[in-house]
Design an enzyme around this catalytic site. Structure first.
Site, PDB file in Angstrom:
ATOM      1  N   PHE A 157      -2.732  -8.728   6.643  1.00  0.00           N
ATOM      2  CA  PHE A 157      -2.656  -7.582   5.722  1.00  0.00           C
ATOM      3  C   PHE A 157      -1.866  -8.010   4.491  1.00  0.00           C
ATOM      4  CE2 PHE A 157      -0.946  -3.754   3.865  1.00  0.00           C
ATOM      5  CZ  PHE A 157      -1.996  -2.847   3.954  1.00  0.00           C
TER       6      PHE A 157
ATOM      7  N   ASP B 193       3.208 -14.800   2.900  1.00  0.00           N
ATOM      8  CA  ASP B 193       3.396 -13.377   2.591  1.00  0.00           C
ATOM      9  C   ASP B 193       4.519 -12.870   3.494  1.00  0.00           C
ATOM     10  OD1 ASP B 193       3.355 -10.613   2.611  1.00  0.00           O
ATOM     11  OD2 ASP B 193       1.166 -10.448   2.556  1.00  0.00           O
TER      12      ASP B 193
ATOM     13  N   LYS C 179       8.962  -4.600   0.247  1.00  0.00           N
ATOM     14  CA  LYS C 179       9.539  -3.695   1.237  1.00  0.00           C
ATOM     15  C   LYS C 179      11.064  -3.745   1.242  1.00  0.00           C
ATOM     16  CE  LYS C 179       5.429  -3.506   4.203  1.00  0.00           C
ATOM     17  NZ  LYS C 179       5.051  -2.121   3.933  1.00  0.00           N
TER      18      LYS C 179
END
Length: 404
Positions: A143, A228, A257
């Site tokens: 993702f 990532d 995040k």
């Protein structure tokens, strides 16, 4: 029961139904405030948060360090445009390069935006150094975000036909399958991009041997290796960055995040050898804006100074231990994860029902798929918080088993 809050909530929910664009199924409640490990809705109900804003609120809800950073910076400079440097931008870039293996930083506002920057840089590398190579190998169930390009990069089955035609140039291979990577490489390959622990995909970590092989493959073919770490970075896995578990360095890393602790912020970190952008190649209206930079600096210092990576490791081990103790009783399988990015499977595909039941019990957990429960609490979580979480989770599981 807070009747005033109940009436106000009903009105707000009605307004939301008529004004908010429908993109998600949300429970019939309105969150009003947060403090530490807890959220409160407008009716006064309190929720123990083991979702942590999807691994965002690393310092818990409404931490003083973020409030103080916003207050101080907003009185000095909110935004001078990305045409100018500002002090907290330079200080945060310096801190990130000091504590990582990378040399350069570009700041953005979301993880998808940082990942877009990584893809642009990979294709620039392909254009300059690999004869125009432009394809990126990514993983099945990975993702990378919700922009059109990142949805194309993401190996999510249910997105295959969504928003066609997708952006071309991505090849998806199974995680931890070196042979599949080798088979996917061709003269057009410019990069390999992956999460070190797949978060949305169900909390699946890369194998050490696999990652070492990827590094060797990239070195052999001149391919860029991109990590990532949007979800795994900033202490989440028990190290400041997940790559530290493996002793393998990427050429490029993305962060998001947790780096803002709840404030929109992301970063693209690059080794000097891939410092390839020219003026105008990359940018953004809010790139390096002072408010975000001040928050990011405060969050990073707090995570480092309070050794929250270590706490994530200690508390994560305790959560795993507590889950293992009830695994047979509740038929929990494949208990896994690193630090405070954890998951377990349920054989009867009842994870969404369990998450919904926990919400009623004042506990926030996540079901990323029908079989999996994911836990990603703030890095400030304590054993007492975990004991309370387990009490509520087991109460819901007891109820579920009583219905069989």
């Amino acid at each position: 029961m807070d009747m005033k809050g109940k009436v106000e909530t009903a009105q707000l929910l009605s307004d939301a139904k008529n004004t908010i664009l429908y993109t998600a199924v949300r429970p019939e409640l309105v969150m009003e405030r947060g403090d530490g490990m807890y959220l409160w809705d407008m009716e006064g109900n309190r929720y123990l948060d083991f979702i942590g804003g999807w691994a965002v609120t690393c310092l818990g809800h409404s931490p003083a360090v973020i409030r103080d950073a916003l207050t101080a910076q907003s009185s000095l400079l909110v935004n001078a445009s990305p045409s100018f440097l500002n002090k907290p931008m330079i200080e945060l870039a310096k801190l990130l390069t000091d504590v990582s293996c990378f040399d350069r930083v570009f700041f953005a506002s979301s993880g998808a935006e940082a990942n877009e920057g990584a893809i642009k840089l990979a294709r620039k590398h392909g254009s300059i150094n690999l004869g125009g190579a432009h394809e990126i190998i990514t993983t099945v169930n990975g993702f990378h975000g919700r922009t059109l390009a990142m949805m194309s990069a993401t190996g999510k089955k249910q997105w295959e036909k969504l928003y066609e035609p997708k952006l071309p140039g991505f090849r998806h291979v199974p995680l931890n399958d070196v042979e599949a990577v080798l088979a996917a490489i061709n003269p057009n390959t410019c990069a390999i991009m992956l999460e070190l622990v797949q978060g949305e995909g169900g909390v699946h970590a890369v194998d050490a041997d696999y990652l070492a092989a990827l590094r060797q493959i990239c070195d052999k073919h001149g391919i860029m290796l991109i990590f990532d770490e949007i979800q795994t970075g900033i202490g989440r896995t028990g190290k400041l960055f997940a790559y530290e578990h493996y002793g393998i360095q990427a050429d490029v890393m993305t962060l998001g995040k947790g780096i803002g602790g709840g404030f929109p912020l992301s970063a693209l970190l690059v080794k000097e050898a891939f410092n390839l952008f020219e003026a105008g190649d990359q940018g953004g209206t809010y790139s390096g804006q002072p408010l975000a930079m001040a928050v990011g600096l405060a969050v990073m210092k707090e995570v480092i100074d309070k050794q929250l990576s270590l706490n994530a490791d200690i508390q994560g081990q305790y959560i795993l231990e507590r889950l293992q103790n009830v695994a047979d009783q509740y038929r929990l399988t494949n208990i896994r994860g690193k630090g405070l990015l954890l998951a377990f499977d349920m054989e009867d595909r009842k994870a969404p029902e369990i998450a919904a039941g926990c919400l009623k019990e004042g506990l926030l957990i996540n079901a990323p798929n029908p079989s999996t429960i994911r836990l990603m609490p703030p890095l400030i979580v304590t054993k007492e918080d975990t004991d309370l979480m387990m009490d509520r989770l087991c109460r819901v599981l007891d109820h579920e088993f009583s219905l069989r």
